[in-house]
Motif scaffolding. Structure first.
Motif, PDB file in Angstrom:
ATOM      1  N   ILE A 118       0.948  -1.256   0.014  1.00  0.00           N
ATOM      2  CA  ILE A 118       0.041  -0.182   0.063  1.00  0.00           C
ATOM      3  C   ILE A 118       0.777   1.240   0.025  1.00  0.00           C
ATOM      4  O   ILE A 118       1.789   1.394   1.153  1.00  0.00           O
ATOM      5  CB  ILE A 118      -1.061  -0.144   1.251  1.00  0.00           C
ATOM      6  N   VAL A 119       0.773   2.113  -0.883  1.00  0.00           N
ATOM      7  CA  VAL A 119       1.683   3.090  -1.318  1.00  0.00           C
ATOM      8  C   VAL A 119       0.817   4.470  -0.503  1.00  0.00           C
ATOM      9  O   VAL A 119      -0.294   4.559  -0.918  1.00  0.00           O
ATOM     10  CB  VAL A 119       1.973   3.677  -2.731  1.00  0.00           C
ATOM     11  N   ILE A 120       1.460   5.201   0.456  1.00  0.00           N
ATOM     12  CA  ILE A 120       0.756   6.246   0.831  1.00  0.00           C
ATOM     13  C   ILE A 120       1.129   7.521   0.186  1.00  0.00           C
ATOM     14  O   ILE A 120       2.389   8.036   0.133  1.00  0.00           O
ATOM     15  CB  ILE A 120       1.056   6.415   2.615  1.00  0.00           C
ATOM     16  N   PRO A 121       0.046   8.061  -0.116  1.00  0.00           N
ATOM     17  CA  PRO A 121       0.372   9.304  -1.082  1.00  0.00           C
ATOM     18  C   PRO A 121       0.946  10.599  -0.315  1.00  0.00           C
ATOM     19  O   PRO A 121       0.479  10.564   0.966  1.00  0.00           O
ATOM     20  CB  PRO A 121      -0.965   9.735  -1.766  1.00  0.00           C
ATOM     21  N   GLU A 122       1.508  11.358  -0.791  1.00  0.00           N
ATOM     22  CA  GLU A 122       2.150  12.593  -0.445  1.00  0.00           C
ATOM     23  C   GLU A 122       0.983  13.470   0.322  1.00  0.00           C
ATOM     24  O   GLU A 122       1.078  14.008   1.555  1.00  0.00           O
ATOM     25  CB  GLU A 122       2.962  13.484  -1.027  1.00  0.00           C
ATOM     26  N   ALA A 123      -0.260  13.443  -0.441  1.00  0.00           N
ATOM     27  CA  ALA A 123      -1.251  14.166  -0.083  1.00  0.00           C
ATOM     28  C   ALA A 123      -1.933  13.686   1.365  1.00  0.00           C
ATOM     29  O   ALA A 123      -2.386  14.404   2.319  1.00  0.00           O
ATOM     30  CB  ALA A 123      -2.372  14.282  -1.195  1.00  0.00           C
ATOM     31  N   THR A 124      -1.644  12.306   1.635  1.00  0.00           N
ATOM     32  CA  THR A 124      -2.094  11.915   2.736  1.00  0.00           C
ATOM     33  C   THR A 124      -1.288  12.194   4.036  1.00  0.00           C
ATOM     34  O   THR A 124      -1.671  12.592   5.112  1.00  0.00           O
ATOM     35  CB  THR A 124      -2.303  10.302   2.766  1.00  0.00           C
ATOM     36  N   ARG A 125       0.173  12.126   3.505  1.00  0.00           N
ATOM     37  CA  ARG A 125       1.053  12.520   4.540  1.00  0.00           C
ATOM     38  C   ARG A 125       0.798  13.925   4.934  1.00  0.00           C
ATOM     39  O   ARG A 125       0.985  14.477   6.307  1.00  0.00           O
ATOM     40  CB  ARG A 125       2.514  12.253   3.977  1.00  0.00           C
ATOM     41  N   GLN A 126       0.735  14.891   4.051  1.00  0.00           N
ATOM     42  CA  GLN A 126       0.480  16.254   4.273  1.00  0.00           C
ATOM     43  C   GLN A 126      -0.833  16.461   5.565  1.00  0.00           C
ATOM     44  O   GLN A 126      -0.620  17.100   6.101  1.00  0.00           O
ATOM     45  CB  GLN A 126       0.372  17.129   3.144  1.00  0.00           C
ATOM     46  N   ALA A 127      -1.908  15.652   4.874  1.00  0.00           N
ATOM     47  CA  ALA A 127      -3.043  15.638   5.934  1.00  0.00           C
ATOM     48  C   ALA A 127      -2.810  15.298   7.269  1.00  0.00           C
ATOM     49  O   ALA A 127      -3.506  15.773   8.308  1.00  0.00           O
ATOM     50  CB  ALA A 127      -4.070  14.940   5.305  1.00  0.00           C
ATOM     51  N   MET A 128      -1.734  14.531   7.443  1.00  0.00           N
ATOM     52  CA  MET A 128      -1.420  13.861   8.927  1.00  0.00           C
ATOM     53  C   MET A 128      -1.040  14.987   9.618  1.00  0.00           C
ATOM     54  O   MET A 128      -0.899  14.758  10.830  1.00  0.00           O
ATOM     55  CB  MET A 128      -0.609  12.631   8.435  1.00  0.00           C
ATOM     56  N   VAL A 129      -0.459  15.983   9.191  1.00  0.00           N
ATOM     57  CA  VAL A 129       0.351  17.112  10.272  1.00  0.00           C
ATOM     58  C   VAL A 129      -0.403  18.269   9.827  1.00  0.00           C
ATOM     59  O   VAL A 129       0.087  19.334  10.687  1.00  0.00           O
ATOM     60  CB  VAL A 129       1.668  17.303   9.527  1.00  0.00           C
ATOM     61  N   VAL A 130      -1.629  18.356   9.401  1.00  0.00           N
ATOM     62  CA  VAL A 130      -2.617  19.494   9.581  1.00  0.00           C
ATOM     63  C   VAL A 130      -3.549  19.429  10.761  1.00  0.00           C
ATOM     64  O   VAL A 130      -4.415  18.534  10.803  1.00  0.00           O
ATOM     65  CB  VAL A 130      -3.207  19.676   8.286  1.00  0.00           C
ATOM     66  N   GLY A 131      -3.525  20.387  11.684  1.00  0.00           N
ATOM     67  CA  GLY A 131      -4.442  20.533  12.875  1.00  0.00           C
ATOM     68  C   GLY A 131      -5.944  20.953  12.582  1.00  0.00           C
ATOM     69  O   GLY A 131      -5.747  21.934  11.703  1.00  0.00           O
ATOM     70  N   GLU A 132      -6.780  20.417  13.024  1.00  0.00           N
ATOM     71  CA  GLU A 132      -8.153  20.806  12.537  1.00  0.00           C
ATOM     72  C   GLU A 132      -8.997  21.113  13.982  1.00  0.00           C
ATOM     73  O   GLU A 132      -8.786  20.271  14.967  1.00  0.00           O
ATOM     74  CB  GLU A 132      -8.817  20.057  11.619  1.00  0.00           C
ATOM     75  N   LYS A 133      -9.943  22.082  14.177  1.00  0.00           N
ATOM     76  CA  LYS A 133     -10.654  22.167  15.193  1.00  0.00           C
ATOM     77  C   LYS A 133     -11.722  21.298  14.981  1.00  0.00           C
ATOM     78  O   LYS A 133     -12.412  21.140  14.021  1.00  0.00           O
ATOM     79  CB  LYS A 133     -11.226  23.674  15.066  1.00  0.00           C
TER      80      LYS A 133
END
Length: 225
Positions: free
Chosen positions: A126-141
């Motif tokens: 399973i290749v994890i896309p770069e967009a997914t990695r970016q989403a992992m470090v974005v905090g959301e309320k």
């Protein structure tokens, strides 16, 4: 944890695949996590029991975390055959899993599992896309129902659903955030069988009575995943 012994052929392949597919995505330097670790969890549809031989992770620094998870995948086996294994949940849970301690953001997940419902042994890269990695470090309320509080939450959990036919479906979730669909991967049959052929064709566990009864009555809903 990271092992110091030589990487075997399978994991060498895993790392090389990651280099080819993801090197450009991490050329700007290592990611810095806003939390201590991310989690890898796995589950199976109702009654479609799974034994995970290994779930290995490779992070963006090419470090291999062998057996980041193994054992029984999370599953529901409702009594009286009232469960429905078809399709995937609209809000997948965290699954049975572990924190991948010491890892940077993931680039690849390798899973080898026994589909006890069939039975058959599969593996998937399973290749994890770069967009997914970016989403992992974005905090959301986010508002957490459990304690009725607003928090800054992160999607720091990768959940993998494993279904008969060798299907692996992946989501990125946060404790109080909605799931993001990451990938659907068609795994391949492991020709050596369970445990790399070392178990004489014997699978890890027998089916639970509820699972066995459901499959005998209704069969396996291939094509629904």
């Amino acid at each position: 944890m990271v092992r110091g012994d030589p990487i075997d052929r399978r994991l060498r392949t895993l790392v090389l695949l990651g280099l080819l597919l993801g090197l450009a995505g991490c050329a700007g330097g290592a990611h810095r996590l806003p939390y201590d670790s991310w989690r890898l969890g796995l589950f199976a549809p109702n009654y479609m029991e799974v034994w995970i031989e290994t779930a290995d992770a490779v992070d963006v620094q090419d470090r291999v975390f062998r057996r980041a998870m193994n054992g029984v995948a999370a599953i529901n086996t409702p009594k009286n055959l009232k469960g429905d294994p078809r399709g995937w949940p609209t809000r997948p849970g965290a699954g049975a899993g572990k924190q991948v301690l010491g890892a940077d953001l993931p680039r690849l997940i390798y899973v080898r599992w026994q589909s006890l419902a069939e039975p058959q042994t599969y593996e998937a890269y399973i290749v994890i896309p770069e967009a997914t990695r970016q989403a992992m470090v974005v905090g959301e309320k986010a508002f957490c129902q459990a304690d009725a509080k607003w928090i800054t939450d992160y999607r720091k959990m990768l959940t993998v659903g494993l279904a008969p036919g060798g299907i692996a479906r992946v989501w990125l979730i946060g404790p109080c955030l909605s799931a993001i669909d990451v990938a659907r991967v068609q795994g391949t049959v492991v020709k050596k069988g369970p445990d790399g052929g070392l178990s004489g064709g014997q699978y890890a566990l027998p089916l639970e009575p509820e699972s066995k009864a459901y499959i005998e009555k209704y069969g396996i809903p291939y094509g629904s995943w």
